[in-house]
Design a protein around this motif. Structure first.
Motif, PDB file in Angstrom:
ATOM      1  N   UNK A   1       0.241  30.265  99.487  1.00 24.56           N
ATOM      2  CA  UNK A   1       0.611  31.048  98.303  1.00 24.56           C
ATOM      3  C   UNK A   1       1.639  30.292  97.463  1.00 24.56           C
ATOM      4  N   UNK A   2       2.651  29.743  98.125  1.00 27.65           N
ATOM      5  CA  UNK A   2       3.696  28.959  97.478  1.00 27.65           C
ATOM      6  C   UNK A   2       3.083  27.799  96.682  1.00 27.65           C
TER       7      UNK A   2
ATOM      8  N   UNK B   1       1.395  36.973 103.900  1.00 24.96           N
ATOM      9  CA  UNK B   1       2.060  37.219 105.174  1.00 24.96           C
ATOM     10  C   UNK B   1       1.591  36.170 106.179  1.00 24.96           C
ATOM     11  N   UNK B   2       2.494  35.746 107.012  1.00 27.54           N
ATOM     12  CA  UNK B   2       2.193  34.697 107.983  1.00 27.54           C
ATOM     13  C   UNK B   2       2.502  33.338 107.375  1.00 27.54           C
ATOM     14  N   UNK B   3       2.978  32.431 108.207  1.00 25.04           N
ATOM     15  CA  UNK B   3       3.464  31.140 107.728  1.00 25.04           C
ATOM     16  C   UNK B   3       2.434  30.397 106.879  1.00 25.04           C
ATOM     17  N   UNK B   4       1.231  30.201 107.401  1.00 25.57           N
ATOM     18  CA  UNK B   4       0.221  29.429 106.663  1.00 25.57           C
ATOM     19  C   UNK B   4      -0.123  30.086 105.332  1.00 25.57           C
ATOM     20  N   UNK B   5      -0.232  31.404 105.320  1.00 20.38           N
ATOM     21  CA  UNK B   5      -0.543  32.116 104.076  1.00 20.38           C
ATOM     22  C   UNK B   5       0.597  32.013 103.071  1.00 20.38           C
ATOM     23  N   UNK B   6       1.823  32.084 103.547  1.00 22.05           N
ATOM     24  CA  UNK B   6       2.985  31.982 102.652  1.00 22.05           C
ATOM     25  C   UNK B   6       3.041  30.586 102.025  1.00 22.05           C
ATOM     26  N   UNK B   7       2.826  29.557 102.827  1.00 25.05           N
ATOM     27  CA  UNK B   7       2.848  28.187 102.297  1.00 25.05           C
ATOM     28  C   UNK B   7       1.707  27.974 101.303  1.00 25.05           C
TER      29      UNK B   7
ATOM     30  N   UNK C   1       9.638  21.499  99.914  1.00 22.28           N
ATOM     31  CA  UNK C   1       8.536  21.541 100.883  1.00 22.28           C
ATOM     32  C   UNK C   1       8.926  20.924 102.224  1.00 22.28           C
ATOM     33  N   UNK C   2       9.740  19.862 102.195  1.00 20.64           N
ATOM     34  CA  UNK C   2      10.223  19.275 103.456  1.00 20.64           C
ATOM     35  C   UNK C   2      11.008  20.305 104.255  1.00 20.64           C
ATOM     36  N   UNK C   3      11.815  21.096 103.562  1.00 20.31           N
ATOM     37  CA  UNK C   3      12.593  22.124 104.241  1.00 20.31           C
ATOM     38  C   UNK C   3      11.683  23.234 104.763  1.00 20.31           C
TER      39      UNK C   3
ATOM     40  N   UNK D   1      12.357  34.530 100.682  1.00 21.65           N
ATOM     41  CA  UNK D   1      12.954  33.433  99.905  1.00 21.65           C
ATOM     42  C   UNK D   1      11.855  32.497  99.382  1.00 21.65           C
ATOM     43  N   UNK D   2      10.930  32.134 100.264  1.00 25.52           N
ATOM     44  CA  UNK D   2       9.853  31.214  99.884  1.00 25.52           C
ATOM     45  C   UNK D   2       8.951  31.864  98.836  1.00 25.52           C
ATOM     46  N   UNK D   3       8.573  33.113  99.078  1.00 20.45           N
ATOM     47  CA  UNK D   3       7.721  33.821  98.096  1.00 20.45           C
ATOM     48  C   UNK D   3       8.465  34.013  96.780  1.00 20.45           C
TER      49      UNK D   3
END
Length: 176
Positions: free
Chosen positions: A86-87, A78-84, A21-23, A46-48
């Protein structure tokens, strides 16, 4: 390392996830779709992928069900906030499955997508190795973009070398 008990494993896995998460926190939102080569995973992929493999392959098979992994495309988030988000959501779902396991369950076998039977604790260890592997790829991606990445354990290799005392006969510092 054999995993013998769920609580210490979850504590360890939490620390692995904190480093991931830091990365992820330094990923430039406008670079989420960047890939080093057409047809290869983007940063967002990669994150997903870490999230979907953990939840739909590892957690499902550890729970005694077949893998339900269907990929890691933008259609999932899709989109940074949504990807995080979701993660993090898929990780919480996985943890809920892992928390239901008893220590005895760790010795029971599960069947991997490759139709290999292995003890659940070994499959859980492979899950951690998988995350670390993809985190390493994210470090490379971000370095290729010139993004300053956080040191994994508090110091960079250069800082460790600066703070170290050379062993006799090794005064030349290969990091300089």
């Amino acid at each position: 390392m054999e995993i013998l008990s769920i609580p210490p494993f979850l504590d360890y896995y939490d620390k692995v996830r904190e480093r991931t998460l830091r990365l992820i926190s330094v990923v430039p939102p406008d670079q989420l779709d960047w890939s080093y080569k057409p047809g290869k995973f983007s940063i967002g992929d990669q994150i997903r992928h870490i999230a979907t493999i953990e939840r739909y392959m590892f957690a499902e098979t550890i729970a005694g069900r077949p893998s339900a992994y269907q990929g890691c495309g933008k259609d999932l988030a899709d989109g940074y906030d949504n990807v995080v988000a979701f993660f993090n959501e898929l990780h919480q779902q996985s943890l809920a499955i892992f928390r239901q396991l008893s220590d005895a369950d760790l010795q029971r076998k599960c069947t991997t997508p490759g139709h290999v039977e292995m003890r659940r604790w070994k499959w859980m260890r492979a899950m951690v190795e998988h995350e670390i592997h993809h985190r390493g790829e994210l470090y490379i991606y971000l370095n290729l973009l010139g993004v300053k990445t956080p040191p994994m354990y508090g110091l960079t290799a250069e800082e460790v070398a600066q703070n170290s005392t050379p062993i006799a006969g090794t005064e030349k510092n290969p990091m300089k």
